[in-house]
Motif scaffolding. Structure first.
Motif, PDB file in Angstrom:
ATOM      1  N   HIS A 180       9.836  -8.318  -1.580  1.00 10.26           N
ATOM      2  CA  HIS A 180       8.881  -7.380  -0.977  1.00 10.26           C
ATOM      3  C   HIS A 180       9.486  -6.870   0.332  1.00 10.26           C
ATOM      4  O   HIS A 180      10.610  -7.263   0.699  1.00 10.26           O
ATOM      5  N   ASN A 262      -0.559  -1.076  -5.798  1.00  5.04           N
ATOM      6  CA  ASN A 262       0.140  -2.150  -5.102  1.00  5.04           C
ATOM      7  C   ASN A 262      -0.251  -3.532  -5.610  1.00  5.04           C
ATOM      8  O   ASN A 262       0.600  -4.422  -5.715  1.00  5.04           O
ATOM      9  N   ASP A 275       8.618  -1.687  -7.066  1.00  3.23           N
ATOM     10  CA  ASP A 275       7.750  -2.455  -6.181  1.00  3.23           C
ATOM     11  C   ASP A 275       7.928  -2.021  -4.726  1.00  3.23           C
ATOM     12  O   ASP A 275       6.961  -1.852  -3.985  1.00  3.23           O
ATOM     13  N   VAL A 278       6.340   1.517  -4.228  1.00  3.84           N
ATOM     14  CA  VAL A 278       4.872   1.468  -4.177  1.00  3.84           C
ATOM     15  C   VAL A 278       4.398   0.851  -2.864  1.00  3.84           C
ATOM     16  O   VAL A 278       3.458   1.338  -2.232  1.00  3.84           O
ATOM     17  N   SER A 279       5.066  -0.223  -2.434  1.00  2.00           N
ATOM     18  CA  SER A 279       4.706  -0.874  -1.177  1.00  2.00           C
ATOM     19  C   SER A 279       4.921   0.052   0.010  1.00  2.00           C
ATOM     20  O   SER A 279       4.130   0.070   0.956  1.00  2.00           O
ATOM     21  N   TYR A 282       2.150   2.517   0.088  1.00  2.00           N
ATOM     22  CA  TYR A 282       0.884   1.881   0.459  1.00  2.00           C
ATOM     23  C   TYR A 282       0.784   1.582   1.943  1.00  2.00           C
ATOM     24  O   TYR A 282      -0.206   1.935   2.594  1.00  2.00           O
TER      25      TYR A 282
END
Length: 322
Positions: A180, A262, A275, A278-279, A282
């Motif tokens: 992340h 998310n 990922d 999208v993070s 967001y």
């Protein structure tokens, strides 16, 4: 005894390593400049909205009162994650200490939970203004709107405190690589080696009460709002009434849409790059979009901003006349 001490040492994690941008080492300077620009725009735009609401009496009503809280949330929202991301983009090994990770998660979840509740409160405000205009001053009195804003912040804090307290009990067995770009509950649960059942149940419960419930309240509010608008005979009246909801509706779609992407993506076909994208949308793009949406869609905000700019231009030009 020595063996147990050795095991405990292997279980302790003092820092986490973010892998979100690990596949793009050459693109980090560009991302740093891009994210820095977005962060500055977010701070300036949200601060401008907040200041305009405080300065101009025409914006001293419930809708703009809640908007000022939304601007504060967006400033906190981006400030919790972006500075750390910017620093890590300059390092070969993007890390964060254990305590800083827990703090980042706490404040991030506070902002996200509070924002979901606040958007529901703003929908209720639009319902009261359109569907109950004769009782609007009572339904949205100063005491009521202060209470609703406080409830939004408190619910976010309580939700965040529960998740953070549960996260501090997790054991990571030396695993410290987070797939992340910032500390959040789902990525931490993936690398924990202790039982995460309670954490997952808390996350599902929060999804219902902090995510789904506010969203349903927003949907119900807009069902009544649309029903009332459709009863207006003139198309001009319908369009004018609905325009007061336009900015809020776009913000709801963007905020909840990004949150769903998310937190509720299918696990099949998982991609670290997807990922990360999208993070990024967001936690970085959304706080920047909210003030832009309101300033571009709202005639009153644009009017106050134009008035302020024209006054500054006159003050700047006046010394040259003498």
């Amino acid at each position: 005894m020595d063996f147990m001490e050795g095991v405990n040492q292997t279980l302790q994690v003092t820092e986490f390593l973010f892998l979100g941008f690990s596949g793009m080492p050459r693109g980090r300077p560009f991302l740093f400049m891009l994210f820095l620009a977005i962060y500055l725009i977010t701070l300036v735009a949200n601060s401008m909205i907040f200041i305009l609401i405080q300065l101009d009496s025409r914006l001293h009503n419930p809708m703009y009162y809640f908007l000022s809280h939304l601007s504060c949330l967006d400033i906190c929202y981006s400030s919790v994650t972006l500075p750390t991301i910017l620093v890590n983009l300059l390092h070969q090994q993007p890390t964060i200490s254990y305590n800083e990770c827990m703090a980042q998660m706490f404040f991030f979840m506070t902002c996200t939970g509070s924002e979901c509740t606040l958007l529901a409160v703003m929908a209720y405000d639009r319902y009261a203004a359109i569907c109950e205009p004769l009782h609007y001053s009572q339904l949205m009195s100063r005491e009521v709107r202060v209470l609703l804003a406080m409830v939004s912040w408190i619910l976010g804090l309580l939700n965040s405190a529960i998740h953070t307290a549960l996260a501090t009990d997790l054991v990571f067995c030396g695993a410290n690589q987070i797939h992340h770009i910032f500390c959040d509950v789902p990525p931490l649960l993936k690398i924990a080696c202790s039982d995460t059942y309670v954490n997952e149940m808390a996350l599902h419960t929060a999804t219902v009460f902090v995510g789904l419930s506010p969203f349903l309240l927003i949907v119900i509010s807009y069902v009544y709002i649309l029903s009332t608008i459709l009863k207006i005979r003139s198309s001009t009246g319908r369009r004018k009434t609905f325009s007061t909801c336009g900015a809020h509706l776009i913000t709801v779609i963007v905020s909840f849409g990004m949150a769903i992407l998310n937190y509720n993506r299918p696990s099949a076909g998982y991609s670290l790059r997807v990922d990360t994208l999208v993070s990024t949308l967001y936690c970085i793009i959304t706080p920047m979009l909210n003030p832009l949406i309101y300033s571009l869609r709202n005639k009153e905000v644009k009017g106050v901003l134009q008035k302020l700019l024209s006054i500054q231009e006159k003050e700047g030009a006046s010394p040259g006349k003498h």
